[in-house]
Write a protein that holds these residues in place. Sequence first.
Motif, mmCIF file in Angstrom:
data_model
loop_
_atom_site.group_PDB
_atom_site.id
_atom_site.type_symbol
_atom_site.label_atom_id
_atom_site.label_comp_id
_atom_site.label_asym_id
_atom_site.label_seq_id
_atom_site.Cartn_x
_atom_site.Cartn_y
_atom_site.Cartn_z
ATOM 1 N N ASP A 186 0.831 -1.209 0.000
ATOM 2 C CA ASP A 186 0.000 0.000 0.000
ATOM 3 C C ASP A 186 0.863 1.255 0.000
ATOM 4 O O ASP A 186 0.515 2.262 -0.627
ATOM 5 C CB ASP A 186 -0.921 -0.010 1.219
ATOM 6 N N VAL A 187 1.981 1.206 0.714
ATOM 7 C CA VAL A 187 2.891 2.352 0.738
ATOM 8 C C VAL A 187 3.436 2.605 -0.664
ATOM 9 O O VAL A 187 3.496 3.743 -1.135
ATOM 10 C CB VAL A 187 4.052 2.104 1.720
ATOM 11 N N LEU A 188 3.835 1.525 -1.345
ATOM 12 C CA LEU A 188 4.430 1.666 -2.675
ATOM 13 C C LEU A 188 3.407 2.062 -3.732
ATOM 14 O O LEU A 188 3.775 2.478 -4.831
ATOM 15 C CB LEU A 188 5.118 0.358 -3.070
ATOM 16 N N ARG A 189 2.118 1.909 -3.419
ATOM 17 C CA ARG A 189 1.079 2.376 -4.346
ATOM 18 C C ARG A 189 0.787 3.862 -4.179
ATOM 19 O O ARG A 189 0.080 4.451 -5.001
ATOM 20 C CB ARG A 189 -0.225 1.591 -4.110
ATOM 21 N N ASP A 190 1.271 4.449 -3.112
ATOM 22 C CA ASP A 190 1.012 5.853 -2.816
ATOM 23 C C ASP A 190 1.960 6.717 -3.642
ATOM 24 O O ASP A 190 3.124 6.943 -3.270
ATOM 25 C CB ASP A 190 1.197 6.118 -1.320
ATOM 26 N N LYS A 191 1.486 7.221 -4.767
ATOM 27 C CA LYS A 191 2.344 7.977 -5.675
ATOM 28 C C LYS A 191 2.851 9.267 -5.039
ATOM 29 O O LYS A 191 3.968 9.720 -5.332
ATOM 30 C CB LYS A 191 1.591 8.282 -6.963
ATOM 31 N N ILE A 192 2.044 9.853 -4.169
ATOM 32 C CA ILE A 192 2.473 11.096 -3.507
ATOM 33 C C ILE A 192 3.662 10.815 -2.600
ATOM 34 O O ILE A 192 4.669 11.533 -2.621
ATOM 35 C CB ILE A 192 1.311 11.709 -2.705
ATOM 36 N N MET A 193 3.574 9.729 -1.816
ATOM 37 C CA MET A 193 4.677 9.386 -0.919
ATOM 38 C C MET A 193 5.922 8.990 -1.707
ATOM 39 O O MET A 193 7.043 9.344 -1.335
ATOM 40 C CB MET A 193 4.252 8.247 0.008
ATOM 41 N N LEU A 194 5.746 8.267 -2.794
ATOM 42 C CA LEU A 194 6.902 7.878 -3.608
ATOM 43 C C LEU A 194 7.596 9.106 -4.197
ATOM 44 O O LEU A 194 8.832 9.187 -4.227
ATOM 45 C CB LEU A 194 6.465 6.926 -4.718
ATOM 46 N N PHE A 195 6.800 10.068 -4.670
ATOM 47 C CA PHE A 195 7.387 11.287 -5.236
ATOM 48 C C PHE A 195 8.080 12.091 -4.139
ATOM 49 O O PHE A 195 9.171 12.637 -4.351
ATOM 50 C CB PHE A 195 6.303 12.122 -5.914
ATOM 51 N N PHE A 196 7.464 12.150 -2.970
ATOM 52 C CA PHE A 196 8.072 12.836 -1.826
ATOM 53 C C PHE A 196 9.407 12.189 -1.468
ATOM 54 O O PHE A 196 10.405 12.874 -1.204
ATOM 55 C CB PHE A 196 7.119 12.798 -0.632
ATOM 56 N N THR A 197 9.434 10.850 -1.445
ATOM 57 C CA THR A 197 10.662 10.122 -1.123
ATOM 58 C C THR A 197 11.741 10.378 -2.162
ATOM 59 O O THR A 197 12.921 10.553 -1.827
ATOM 60 C CB THR A 197 10.372 8.619 -1.019
ATOM 61 N N ALA A 198 11.361 10.403 -3.446
ATOM 62 C CA ALA A 198 12.327 10.666 -4.511
ATOM 63 C C ALA A 198 12.922 12.063 -4.370
ATOM 64 O O ALA A 198 14.144 12.259 -4.535
ATOM 65 C CB ALA A 198 11.660 10.509 -5.873
ATOM 66 N N CYS A 199 12.083 13.048 -4.044
ATOM 67 C CA CYS A 199 12.585 14.411 -3.834
ATOM 68 C C CYS A 199 13.521 14.466 -2.635
ATOM 69 O O CYS A 199 14.545 15.171 -2.653
ATOM 70 C CB CYS A 199 11.427 15.381 -3.635
ATOM 71 N N THR A 200 13.183 13.721 -1.584
ATOM 72 C CA THR A 200 14.039 13.660 -0.402
ATOM 73 C C THR A 200 15.390 13.059 -0.749
ATOM 74 O O THR A 200 16.441 13.538 -0.303
ATOM 75 C CB THR A 200 13.367 12.831 0.703
ATOM 76 N N MET A 201 15.391 12.008 -1.557
ATOM 77 C CA MET A 201 16.643 11.388 -1.954
ATOM 78 C C MET A 201 17.510 12.356 -2.757
ATOM 79 O O MET A 201 18.729 12.406 -2.579
ATOM 80 C CB MET A 201 16.380 10.115 -2.752
ATOM 81 N N LEU A 202 16.894 13.135 -3.641
ATOM 82 C CA LEU A 202 17.651 14.148 -4.369
ATOM 83 C C LEU A 202 18.285 15.146 -3.407
ATOM 84 O O LEU A 202 19.448 15.541 -3.582
ATOM 85 C CB LEU A 202 16.735 14.883 -5.349
ATOM 86 N N TYR A 203 17.534 15.532 -2.392
ATOM 87 C CA TYR A 203 18.070 16.471 -1.402
ATOM 88 C C TYR A 203 19.277 15.878 -0.677
ATOM 89 O O TYR A 203 20.281 16.562 -0.445
ATOM 90 C CB TYR A 203 16.979 16.853 -0.403
ATOM 91 N N THR A 204 19.194 14.590 -0.316
ATOM 92 C CA THR A 204 20.305 13.972 0.411
ATOM 93 C C THR A 204 21.574 13.919 -0.439
ATOM 94 O O THR A 204 22.677 13.949 0.104
ATOM 95 C CB THR A 204 19.951 12.554 0.881
ATOM 96 N N LEU A 205 21.427 13.838 -1.773
ATOM 97 C CA LEU A 205 22.604 13.845 -2.632
ATOM 98 C C LEU A 205 23.376 15.152 -2.485
ATOM 99 O O LEU A 205 24.607 15.180 -2.626
ATOM 100 C CB LEU A 205 22.196 13.649 -4.094
ATOM 101 N N THR A 206 22.643 16.223 -2.210
ATOM 102 C CA THR A 206 23.293 17.502 -1.937
ATOM 103 C C THR A 206 23.822 17.548 -0.512
ATOM 104 O O THR A 206 24.991 17.869 -0.270
ATOM 105 C CB THR A 206 22.296 18.659 -2.148
ATOM 106 N N TYR A 207 22.982 17.193 0.437
ATOM 107 C CA TYR A 207 23.322 17.390 1.848
ATOM 108 C C TYR A 207 24.562 16.607 2.269
ATOM 109 O O TYR A 207 25.421 17.126 2.998
ATOM 110 C CB TYR A 207 22.127 17.000 2.730
ATOM 111 N N PHE A 208 24.694 15.373 1.834
ATOM 112 C CA PHE A 208 25.801 14.534 2.302
ATOM 113 C C PHE A 208 27.131 14.868 1.644
ATOM 114 O O PHE A 208 28.149 14.228 1.956
ATOM 115 C CB PHE A 208 25.462 13.056 2.130
ATOM 116 N N GLN A 209 27.154 15.890 0.783
ATOM 117 C CA GLN A 209 28.447 16.389 0.318
ATOM 118 C C GLN A 209 29.222 17.041 1.464
ATOM 119 O O GLN A 209 30.440 17.204 1.379
ATOM 120 C CB GLN A 209 28.254 17.404 -0.816
ATOM 121 N N ILE A 210 28.508 17.368 2.545
ATOM 122 C CA ILE A 210 29.171 17.929 3.733
ATOM 123 C C ILE A 210 30.280 17.008 4.213
ATOM 124 O O ILE A 210 31.362 17.453 4.605
ATOM 125 C CB ILE A 210 28.148 18.127 4.878
ATOM 126 N N TYR A 211 30.016 15.707 4.194
ATOM 127 C CA TYR A 211 30.939 14.736 4.782
ATOM 128 C C TYR A 211 31.824 14.049 3.749
ATOM 129 O O TYR A 211 32.699 13.264 4.121
ATOM 130 C CB TYR A 211 30.141 13.675 5.542
#
Length: 424
Positions: free
Chosen positions: A205-230
């Motif tokens: 059911d979680v994986l059928r939630d397109k809004i949550m999947l899109f939110f997660t994908a956007c979050t992952m893009l953000y982490t690609l930027t954020y973890f450049q700190i380390y």
Amino acid sequence: MRSFLHEKVGGLPRTFWIIWSGTLVNRLGTMVEPFIGLYLTQARGFSLAAAGTVMTLYGAGALLSQVVAGWMADAFGRRVTLSGGMVLTAAAMVALGASTTLPAIATTMFVLGLALDAYRPASQAIIADVVSPKDRPRAYGLLFWAVNLGFAVAMTSAGWLAGAGFSWLFWVDAATCLFFGALVWFGVRETRPAVRERARGGFRDVLRDKIMLFFTACTMLYTLTYFQIYTTLPLTMSGEGLSPADYGTAVALNGIMVVLIQPLISDRLGRFDQSVVLACGIAVVGAGFALTVLASTTVEYALTVAVWTTGEVIMAGSTGAIVATLAPPHLRGRYSGLYGLAWSSGTLLAPAIGMPLLEIGPHVLWPAVGVIALVAAAGQLALAPAVRRRAAASAADAGTRDGGAGDGAGETRAKERERVPDRE
């Protein structure tokens, strides 16, 4: 003064403050993870290749951790998942400190990766269970503040303890994990929904939630930027002839700003549309990283840190609040686990993206990661109408179940659940 304090920290339930206190103590003891590379190479004499293999196994465990813990929080309960994860983490810490061979250390590191952050989906779900929607941004913001305050103190004390012997780090870390686990086990009663509600769904059911999947994908893009700190930031500064101490000085501003500023603004930011707040915060973070291309001195790098830290403070409480809004009550653990998976994936993918770009040159790396953050911000902004509709639907559903009480009765419902502990 009393009115000011009430606006910042008042009105939140006892269960939240137990989670907050346990998180703070646990973060005060976060001593092993930042120094694990030094421990493997200096104390155990491993080669860089062997240490890299061990760290990869740790990362694999962390990647699985969020999904497994999210499922457990819904299937077996938030309380047992959080406390059990803390006990397993403490045991893995002690075992790692006692292990001497490569196979033993590699196995223990995988278990540590699996257990270390298993508490996150459970704690996120508990807060969503007991805190009303209007207070969630403030609550998650205060939790973010506790994490940063504890970690800032831990880094200072851990450096001193490491000089006295690495074994101290393992015992202190294990003790704070046990404290958090015991605090939740004896102080928090189960908050997950009734069995009838839990039986209605799963990860499918979680994986059928397109809004949550899109939110997660956007979050992952953000982490690609954020973890450049380390990963690439210290290498970029080193390329400018700056020392590790200069890097530490510049990045230390991050913790100072979070501790001083975040509690003052989290309640005000909670009054706005959280998707818009999140998008603005990510955009500011991206701007801060993009500006790194112009820096060459410690002061200039510190100024870029100040910019992206401002963005981090802006978005601190919004992410958890949005996940809680999107998740049905009986799937909050799984939704939080999927969100956590985006962060775990970011720790693995950020070097894979950043290092090749840095090889081309900082003039390519920093504008590129800034653009990635802006894409993530645009995605979150595009999600805002859908998140608002989901919030309205959840409020209407809650009002129907509670005879018109609405979401503001969330804390009351949670207190009623706490009268009958669920110890399955």
